[in-house]
Every structure is written in structure tokens, then in C-alpha cells.
Design a protein around this motif. Sequence first.
Motif, mmCIF file in Angstrom:
data_model
loop_
_atom_site.group_PDB
_atom_site.id
_atom_site.type_symbol
_atom_site.label_atom_id
_atom_site.label_comp_id
_atom_site.label_asym_id
_atom_site.label_seq_id
_atom_site.Cartn_x
_atom_site.Cartn_y
_atom_site.Cartn_z
ATOM 1 N N ASN A 96 -5.387 -3.275 17.988
ATOM 2 C CA ASN A 96 -6.341 -2.824 16.982
ATOM 3 C C ASN A 96 -5.847 -3.107 15.564
ATOM 4 O O ASN A 96 -4.842 -2.554 15.135
ATOM 5 N N GLY A 97 -6.560 -3.959 14.847
ATOM 6 C CA GLY A 97 -6.323 -4.168 13.427
ATOM 7 C C GLY A 97 -4.895 -4.560 13.091
ATOM 8 O O GLY A 97 -4.251 -5.345 13.777
ATOM 9 N N LEU A 98 -4.382 -3.963 11.997
ATOM 10 C CA LEU A 98 -3.033 -4.268 11.523
ATOM 11 C C LEU A 98 -1.955 -3.536 12.306
ATOM 12 O O LEU A 98 -0.764 -3.764 12.077
ATOM 13 N N SER A 103 5.729 -3.217 10.035
ATOM 14 C CA SER A 103 5.632 -3.163 8.575
ATOM 15 C C SER A 103 6.327 -4.366 7.941
ATOM 16 O O SER A 103 7.485 -4.650 8.236
ATOM 17 N N GLY A 104 5.581 -5.094 7.080
ATOM 18 C CA GLY A 104 6.146 -6.231 6.378
ATOM 19 C C GLY A 104 6.541 -7.396 7.258
ATOM 20 O O GLY A 104 7.302 -8.268 6.833
ATOM 21 N N GLU A 105 6.019 -7.460 8.459
ATOM 22 C CA GLU A 105 6.465 -8.471 9.420
ATOM 23 C C GLU A 105 6.075 -9.890 9.021
ATOM 24 O O GLU A 105 6.767 -10.850 9.356
ATOM 25 N N VAL A 106 4.950 -10.035 8.302
ATOM 26 C CA VAL A 106 4.509 -11.362 7.864
ATOM 27 C C VAL A 106 4.214 -11.321 6.369
ATOM 28 O O VAL A 106 4.029 -10.254 5.780
ATOM 29 N N ASP A 107 4.159 -12.499 5.770
ATOM 30 C CA ASP A 107 3.836 -12.598 4.346
ATOM 31 C C ASP A 107 2.346 -12.465 4.091
ATOM 32 O O ASP A 107 1.922 -11.815 3.132
ATOM 33 N N ALA A 108 1.538 -13.128 4.922
ATOM 34 C CA ALA A 108 0.093 -13.209 4.682
ATOM 35 C C ALA A 108 -0.675 -12.749 5.908
ATOM 36 O O ALA A 108 -0.271 -12.999 7.051
ATOM 37 N N MET A 123 -8.098 -2.205 6.745
ATOM 38 C CA MET A 123 -7.045 -2.131 5.732
ATOM 39 C C MET A 123 -6.780 -0.691 5.299
ATOM 40 O O MET A 123 -5.653 -0.343 4.923
ATOM 41 N N ALA A 124 -7.804 0.156 5.349
ATOM 42 C CA ALA A 124 -7.660 1.544 4.894
ATOM 43 C C ALA A 124 -7.064 2.458 5.956
ATOM 44 O O ALA A 124 -6.669 3.589 5.640
ATOM 45 N N ALA A 125 -6.976 1.996 7.198
ATOM 46 C CA ALA A 125 -6.512 2.856 8.292
ATOM 47 C C ALA A 125 -5.113 3.399 8.041
ATOM 48 O O ALA A 125 -4.794 4.529 8.416
ATOM 49 N N ASP A 126 -4.257 2.604 7.421
ATOM 50 C CA ASP A 126 -2.902 3.041 7.050
ATOM 51 C C ASP A 126 -2.531 2.240 5.809
ATOM 52 O O ASP A 126 -1.973 1.144 5.905
ATOM 53 N N LEU A 127 -2.853 2.790 4.627
ATOM 54 C CA LEU A 127 -2.716 2.033 3.387
ATOM 55 C C LEU A 127 -1.262 1.637 3.120
ATOM 56 O O LEU A 127 -0.993 0.520 2.646
ATOM 57 N N GLY A 128 -0.335 2.523 3.414
ATOM 58 C CA GLY A 128 1.077 2.202 3.208
ATOM 59 C C GLY A 128 1.498 1.004 4.050
ATOM 60 O O GLY A 128 2.213 0.109 3.574
ATOM 61 N N HIS A 129 1.070 0.997 5.300
ATOM 62 C CA HIS A 129 1.374 -0.124 6.195
ATOM 63 C C HIS A 129 0.706 -1.404 5.683
ATOM 64 O O HIS A 129 1.334 -2.469 5.631
ATOM 65 N N THR A 130 -0.552 -1.295 5.266
ATOM 66 C CA THR A 130 -1.293 -2.452 4.749
ATOM 67 C C THR A 130 -0.586 -3.075 3.557
ATOM 68 O O THR A 130 -0.461 -4.299 3.453
ATOM 69 N N LYS A 134 2.116 -8.956 1.768
ATOM 70 C CA LYS A 134 1.897 -9.440 0.406
ATOM 71 C C LYS A 134 0.492 -9.966 0.159
ATOM 72 O O LYS A 134 -0.197 -9.536 -0.761
ATOM 73 N N ARG A 135 0.069 -10.916 0.942
ATOM 74 C CA ARG A 135 -1.180 -11.634 0.676
ATOM 75 C C ARG A 135 -2.218 -11.355 1.755
ATOM 76 O O ARG A 135 -1.911 -11.335 2.942
#
Length: 306
Positions: A96-98, A103-108, A123-130, A134-135
Amino acid sequence: MLRLSDRLQMIADQIEPGETMADIGCDHGFLPIYLRLAGKSPKVIVADVSALSLAKAASNARLHGFCAEAAAGVGMRMAADARGKDDAGMDFRAGNGLFVLASGEVDAVVIAGMGGKLIRDIMAADLGHTCSFKRFVLQPRIGQGHLRKWLLRHGFAIINEGLVTEGAHIAEIITAISPGWMEVAGTGSREADAGEGMAAGEGSSPVAKGRDSAHTDFPVVRGMQDGADAQGNAMIWKIPPWMIHAQGPVIDFLTRSLTAEQKKLSNVMRAKVRDMRLEQTICHDIDYLKRLIEEYEHGQQKKYEK
């Protein structure tokens, strides 16, 4: 070499060489397969909530020479031993989603072909994780205004907008940088050198010129005043003023939008019960779109004169 559609090629062009990436909602998986074949991304994560779609993407990857096997899906971030991997920089995950990403596993991260509200919710499901990524390269099918509004209200900087004709429609591609990444010093990235935003009123955007070799004419959009849609003007978010700097068929996009609003006004005025407030809103939107067209044409004329 795999050939992408014009829409997917524009999305691929927003990924910087050397960036790792994840395709969330991969469907057929052609985008990440292309990025690996082209050597642009050293690692790609291919993800979809549908196990059938993920299996199709894995099958396409095998057809292009990759040893791909999709992992079983879960509805949360997956443990390392639950991920399907190969030895060629491709990683297939159902989930499901992100939450399929660490956390931070990919750049884009690419999220394409969904509604803007669904992309926003992912994107809003876990803003800190999102924000650990970076991109974001986003291609909403509908609800583009809802997505832009959410991005800017939550500190994301829009660094590029692209338009590409796809059949009878024009697809919109939004590239945004997560909060904090624009200010990171010493990364050597194009975003790190972008200037600060400026205050703006309705019909304009607080922007800064980024020193972006690929998109020198596009302003880095950091936010919009709260008053921009104080009167319920959703059009400013649906087609924001910085769209005149977008890549692709800008004038076609604007004129199609203007024609649609003019038809809407005609239909409303023919109704048995007139809604004067709605008519006023549509007239405001028509005037706004006409101003954008004039501004775009004026800018094109100045370029021609140079």
C-alpha cells in the motif's frame, strides 16, 4: 531499447541521472524498466497494491532481460525479508502506497496515473515518512488542483510542471521537492542553489528562479498566499499562474481550459433556475484564463524579439 510513451518519457526525464527511484502504482512497470536499461537509475523499486499488476510488471522485466520475481503483498511497510529482489538493481514489492518503502530508501518517487486526491492521500498517510524522500514526480489524472494545494500548504516546492498530449487529453506532470531538501547545503544538487520565494497576491505566485540547466524558464514555486482562493477560486489551484512556464503544449492546454469554462457558463445560463453566484465564479475563471493566455503570448513574443 524499450521505447516509452511521450507521457512516461516526460516523467523519466524528471529523474536525475544516478537517482534511485520507486514507481508507486507501477502497472506495467515500463518506466522503472526503462530507467534501469538506460543506466539512469542504479536502483529501482517497482510497487503496486495489485499483485496482478506487479506480476505483469515482473513479467515485462523478464522480457527485457531482468531476473525478476514479485514479492507477496502486505498493506504496510515491508520487512526486508519480505521483499522480492533480483541482482540487477530491481526490487518488486506489492503493498500500500509509500509503506512499501523504508524511510529515505530512494531519492525519487513516481506516482502516476491516479487521481490527485488519491495521490494526496498516499502522501498524507505518514507525512514524516513521505518527506524522507527528496523528489516526487506526480501525474494526476484528475484533481490536479487538490494535489497542488496540498503540496504547497505542506511545504513542498514545485520545481517543474510538464504538459504532454496523450490521445484526446493533455496529461499534467508535477515535480516537487520535499520540505527541507531545497535548503540542504553542499549536496551539489540543482535544488540546493534555488533562491527564496517572494510574496505574491492573487494571480501570481511566490517564486524564485532556480539555476536549473534543464528548466531555466520554470520558477521554483514554494507556496501561495492563503488569500489566493479565499473566495473559493479553485481555478487558481487547478491551473496556477506558473503554468505559463510549463513544458509542452501550454497554449493548447489553456485554450482547451478556456473553451471548457465558456461551455460551462453557457450551460449554466440556459438552466431554468439561474445560479448567479456560480455564473460569477465561472466568469471570474474565464477572465483569469484569458489573462494567462495573454501573459503567455506576451512572453512568447518577447522571446521571439530577442
